[in-house]
Design an enzyme around this catalytic site. Sequence first.
Site, PDB file in Angstrom:
ATOM      1  N   HIS A   1       0.980  -1.037  -0.026  1.00 37.92           N
ATOM      2  CA  HIS A   1       0.041   0.094  -0.003  1.00 37.92           C
ATOM      3  C   HIS A   1       0.796   1.391  -0.098  1.00 37.92           C
ATOM      4  O   HIS A   1       1.754   1.664   0.976  1.00 37.92           O
ATOM      5  CB  HIS A   1      -0.878  -0.030   1.359  1.00 37.92           C
ATOM      6  CG  HIS A   1      -2.155  -0.946   1.004  1.00 37.92           C
ATOM      7  ND1 HIS A   1      -3.280  -0.633   1.643  1.00 37.92           N
ATOM      8  CD2 HIS A   1      -2.180  -2.080   0.172  1.00 37.92           C
ATOM      9  CE1 HIS A   1      -4.051  -1.569   1.526  1.00 37.92           C
ATOM     10  NE2 HIS A   1      -3.708  -2.304   0.537  1.00 37.92           N
TER      11      HIS A   1
ATOM     12  N   TYR B   1      -9.763   5.622   7.136  1.00 39.93           N
ATOM     13  CA  TYR B   1     -10.025   5.784   8.544  1.00 39.93           C
ATOM     14  C   TYR B   1     -10.631   7.172   8.433  1.00 39.93           C
ATOM     15  O   TYR B   1     -10.380   8.153   7.965  1.00 39.93           O
ATOM     16  CB  TYR B   1      -8.560   6.400   8.851  1.00 39.93           C
ATOM     17  CG  TYR B   1      -7.432   5.128   9.366  1.00 39.93           C
ATOM     18  CD1 TYR B   1      -7.305   4.601  10.597  1.00 39.93           C
ATOM     19  CD2 TYR B   1      -6.667   5.005   8.271  1.00 39.93           C
ATOM     20  CE1 TYR B   1      -6.064   3.676  10.763  1.00 39.93           C
ATOM     21  CE2 TYR B   1      -5.856   3.985   8.485  1.00 39.93           C
ATOM     22  CZ  TYR B   1      -5.550   3.227   9.551  1.00 39.93           C
ATOM     23  OH  TYR B   1      -4.510   2.394   9.754  1.00 39.93           O
TER      24      TYR B   1
ATOM     25  N   PRO C   1      -5.087   0.317  18.284  1.00 34.80           N
ATOM     26  CA  PRO C   1      -4.892  -0.075  16.756  1.00 34.80           C
ATOM     27  C   PRO C   1      -5.022   0.926  15.770  1.00 34.80           C
ATOM     28  O   PRO C   1      -4.700   0.842  14.587  1.00 34.80           O
ATOM     29  CB  PRO C   1      -5.912  -1.177  16.632  1.00 34.80           C
ATOM     30  CG  PRO C   1      -7.186  -1.009  17.481  1.00 34.80           C
ATOM     31  CD  PRO C   1      -6.671  -0.299  18.668  1.00 34.80           C
TER      32      PRO C   1
ATOM     33  N   LYS D   1       0.317   0.049  14.870  1.00 32.30           N
ATOM     34  CA  LYS D   1       1.583  -0.301  15.477  1.00 32.30           C
ATOM     35  C   LYS D   1       1.709  -1.308  16.463  1.00 32.30           C
ATOM     36  O   LYS D   1       3.002  -1.651  16.855  1.00 32.30           O
ATOM     37  CB  LYS D   1       2.004   1.150  16.410  1.00 32.30           C
ATOM     38  CG  LYS D   1       2.191   2.306  15.531  1.00 32.30           C
ATOM     39  CD  LYS D   1       3.341   2.367  14.953  1.00 32.30           C
ATOM     40  CE  LYS D   1       3.606   3.300  13.775  1.00 32.30           C
ATOM     41  NZ  LYS D   1       3.422   3.029  12.296  1.00 32.30           N
TER      42      LYS D   1
ATOM     43  N   TYR E   1       3.430   6.666  10.109  1.00 35.29           N
ATOM     44  CA  TYR E   1       2.555   5.519   9.851  1.00 35.29           C
ATOM     45  C   TYR E   1       3.361   4.307   9.043  1.00 35.29           C
ATOM     46  O   TYR E   1       3.190   3.142   9.213  1.00 35.29           O
ATOM     47  CB  TYR E   1       1.517   5.827   8.602  1.00 35.29           C
ATOM     48  CG  TYR E   1       0.450   4.908   8.468  1.00 35.29           C
ATOM     49  CD1 TYR E   1      -0.724   4.883   9.428  1.00 35.29           C
ATOM     50  CD2 TYR E   1       0.477   3.957   7.391  1.00 35.29           C
ATOM     51  CE1 TYR E   1      -1.589   3.759   9.296  1.00 35.29           C
ATOM     52  CE2 TYR E   1      -0.584   3.034   7.262  1.00 35.29           C
ATOM     53  CZ  TYR E   1      -1.430   3.092   8.093  1.00 35.29           C
ATOM     54  OH  TYR E   1      -2.509   2.192   7.842  1.00 35.29           O
TER      55      TYR E   1
END
Length: 395
Positions: free
Chosen positions: A72, A201, A293, A297, A386
């Site tokens: 991704h 998200y 979550p 991580k 990220y």
Amino acid sequence: MKTQVAIIGSGPSGLLLGQLLHRAGIDNVIVERQTPDYILSRIRAGVLEQGTIDLLREAGVHERMDAEGLVHEGVELQVAGKRIHVDLKTLTGGKTVMVYGQTELTRDLMEARTANGAPAIYSAENVQPHDMKGESPYVTYEKNGETHRIDCDYIAGCDGFHGVSRQSIPADVLTHYERVYPFGWLGLLSDTPPVNHELIYAHHDRGFVLCSQRSLTRSRYYLQVPLTDKVEQWSDERFWDELKARLPQDVADRLVTGPSLEKSIAPLRSSVVEPMQYGKLFLVGDAAHIVPPTGAKGLNLAASDVHYLYRILVKVYQEGRTDLLEKYSELALRRVWKGERFSWFMTNLLHDFGEHKDAWDQKMQQADREYFFNSHAGLVNIAENYVGLPYEAVE
């Protein structure tokens, strides 16, 4: 039985540490209270940082991950009707993440351990580390009505938040830092194609949403729910209806629904204990820290701990560098706290806290959203964290 490193717990961190040590010629034994089937039944995250990917390749368990994992290059954030594409690859100078289910990763590690013949003891009862501060640590366990002992040089506690490793350290030695969040995540796993090629998200007045995936045919979706909710209250139909209500119309329109394979509610917390070592016992992964979550991580911080402990133990056995042992906690915790900060930040940024945030905190939350989602520097900050911050050298 005698070995060099006794590993308590056969989740991903214990198995990965064992695999790396085995390839470096360091004997190790894994002791696990559950069965392999139980461990493989646990549904967990599946977003891997580059550092975790590199470590799995070094461990020689990358073949299926490289073939089936989904690279991704970005993620999508949605707040107040605005959609922001975070181009991870561009913003970080070429770094990406990979989606590969933790269950599959664990299966690969289990199969590798079976293939190389390294010992793993499952269904072990009353596992207990001993003499961690002494010269001759050892682990005891019971199986088939008999008590067994493993003498070792070092013990790695990879047995999770509720495991015996951390609980074996005197309470007055540890400092426990914790933040408990006033909501949980209701997760649903289904054999349906993901609604989007990248993770979404999303913040909504009705609560947070995460649209995730395990493969091109298996999806994982999450809804923010009150801690008082029970799974039994959420039929599949109710879940899908609520998910559609929280997503933009065009995304909801292309959502493919289906029967759930698994459904559960997980409370969210941030937790860290310091130090992460006690004599010759070293805490790894969830035994030392838990993250919400939201920042993807948890598994990656466990891999980070494995990285540091593995590098140190190699230098101990190959170069006699026992001085490095006392540096494990310091090295690991610096990266842990950065991962905790990012997970806390993303949780605060994207969730609805309702009455649990006062007027000031709500204004700060809104100011953060406006800055980070409208600033190149803000998006770089999110992207760098990220994809994962680099490991420090062990020297």
